[in-house]
Design an enzyme around this catalytic site. Structure first.
Site, PDB file in Angstrom:
ATOM      1  N   HIS A   1       0.260  -1.726   0.114  1.00 50.36           N
ATOM      2  CA  HIS A   1      -0.056  -0.529  -0.291  1.00 50.36           C
ATOM      3  C   HIS A   1       0.987   1.823   0.249  1.00 50.36           C
ATOM      4  O   HIS A   1       1.768   1.699   0.800  1.00 50.36           O
ATOM      5  CB  HIS A   1      -0.917   0.291   1.039  1.00 50.36           C
TER       6      HIS A   1
ATOM      7  N   THR B   1      -3.413   0.130   9.173  1.00 53.45           N
ATOM      8  CA  THR B   1      -4.835  -0.345   9.729  1.00 53.45           C
ATOM      9  C   THR B   1      -5.593  -1.788   9.671  1.00 53.45           C
ATOM     10  O   THR B   1      -6.370  -1.507   8.651  1.00 53.45           O
ATOM     11  CB  THR B   1      -5.646   1.006   8.350  1.00 53.45           C
TER      12      THR B   1
ATOM     13  N   GLU C   1     -10.630  -5.266   1.306  1.00 52.76           N
ATOM     14  CA  GLU C   1      -8.819  -5.021   1.924  1.00 52.76           C
ATOM     15  C   GLU C   1      -8.626  -5.446   3.297  1.00 52.76           C
ATOM     16  O   GLU C   1      -7.457  -6.011   3.377  1.00 52.76           O
ATOM     17  CB  GLU C   1      -8.429  -3.507   1.537  1.00 52.76           C
TER      18      GLU C   1
END
Length: 296
Positions: free
Chosen positions: A175, A187, A245
């Protein structure tokens, strides 16, 4: 040099790539010895020559529902300039508005198949629904049609080469917001009630859900597992923080990717610089979420 049908190179080829690696400013291999692909870690001429002998087909899926059809022209036109040029590519476009798919000239050995899917009222459902569609596509159609598959977001544009250096058994893209961040800033889903839960102190990388791929067998297992885990969450009235995700990152934690692509392969903004990024290959484009999403 020998290389098998799924692109697993022999020791000689691995050694060649190792000797070619010109980067000392970034990690180019993981702790489990999977390569991380950056500009300067592969010879495009050599790797194209080797893979050309295999007569490969790469299936590529993209979803454009509602106003996301606005991104199709730029996505497809830029892909035809940079994406697996010289190799066989079959695009599978899923949309609820097939009449709004633009006419884009496909290059040699590239084809586009348009499939109509129902409209959805939440972008989260669109995002999570991809896993089941991919699972069924691989099961029902692709076994004899492709060797590899990539799933890519449509609100993106190609700016430079994305080629066979990206192929592998199971491929994740690091990412762009977290490639140089400490693990405690990732996250991940932190609620134990979710099937996507990753405890604090665990995790290797944070992967984007906007681009992933691999062999048909491995991507089928990934999509099937994520779909099952999301269904359990739905039954328990919980939705992971970053939807599919989050489940993808959980899957990659316990099923290590055989190859990682650096953030060159999904950058955050063509105008945002970082010393490690020598070339932007693929990037999200600027958009107003309120204008294109069915809900914010």
């Amino acid at each position: 040099m020998e290389i098998d049908k799924l692109g697993n190179p022999c020791f000689k080829f691995v050694l060649t790539l190792f000797l070619y690696n010109h980067r000392i400013d970034v990690a180019s291999v993981t702790s489990w010895l999977a390569p991380i692909i950056w500009e300067g870690t592969f010879d495009p001429t050599l790797i194209d020559f080797i893979y050309k002998q295999q007569n490969l087909t790469i299936a590529t899926t993209v979803f454009a529902l509602g106003k996301y059809t606005l991104f199709l022209k730029e996505f497809l036109e830029s892909a035809e300039q940079h994406y697996f040029v010289g190799f066989r590519v079959n695009y599978y476009l899923f949309t609820d508005l097939p009449e709004e798919v633009p006419e884009v000239k496909m290059g040699e050995n590239h084809s586009l198949t348009v499939r109509k899917v129902p409209s959805m009222n939440r972008w989260q459902d669109i995002s999570m629904g991809r896993m089941e569609i991919l699972e069924k596509l691989i099961e029902n159609e692709l076994a004899s049609e492709a060797d590899y598959i990539f799933c890519l977001d449509v609100d993106t544009k190609f700016y430079s080469r994305w080629g066979v250096e990206s192929l592998g058994r199971l491929v994740g893209v690091i990412h762009p917001w977290f490639f140089d961040a400490p693990r405690d800033q990732f996250t991940y889903e932190r609620r134990p009630e979710s099937q996507a839960y990753i405890p604090a102190g665990e995790g290797d990388y944070y992967f984007t859900g906007a681009a992933f791929g691999g062999s048909l067998e491995d991507v089928h297992h990934l999509t099937k597992t994520c779909r099952e885990q999301m269904n359990i969450d739905i039954a328990n009235s919980i939705e992971a923080i970053w939807h599919e995700e989050s489940h993808l990152n959980k899957y990659f934690l316990y099923n290590k990717p055989s190859k990682l692509l650096s953030p060159e392969y999904l950058w955050r903004d063509i105008n945002a610089g970082a010393a490690q990024i020598k070339v932007v290959r693929f990037s999200h484009v600027a958009k107003n979420n309120a204008e294109v999403r069915p809900n914010v």
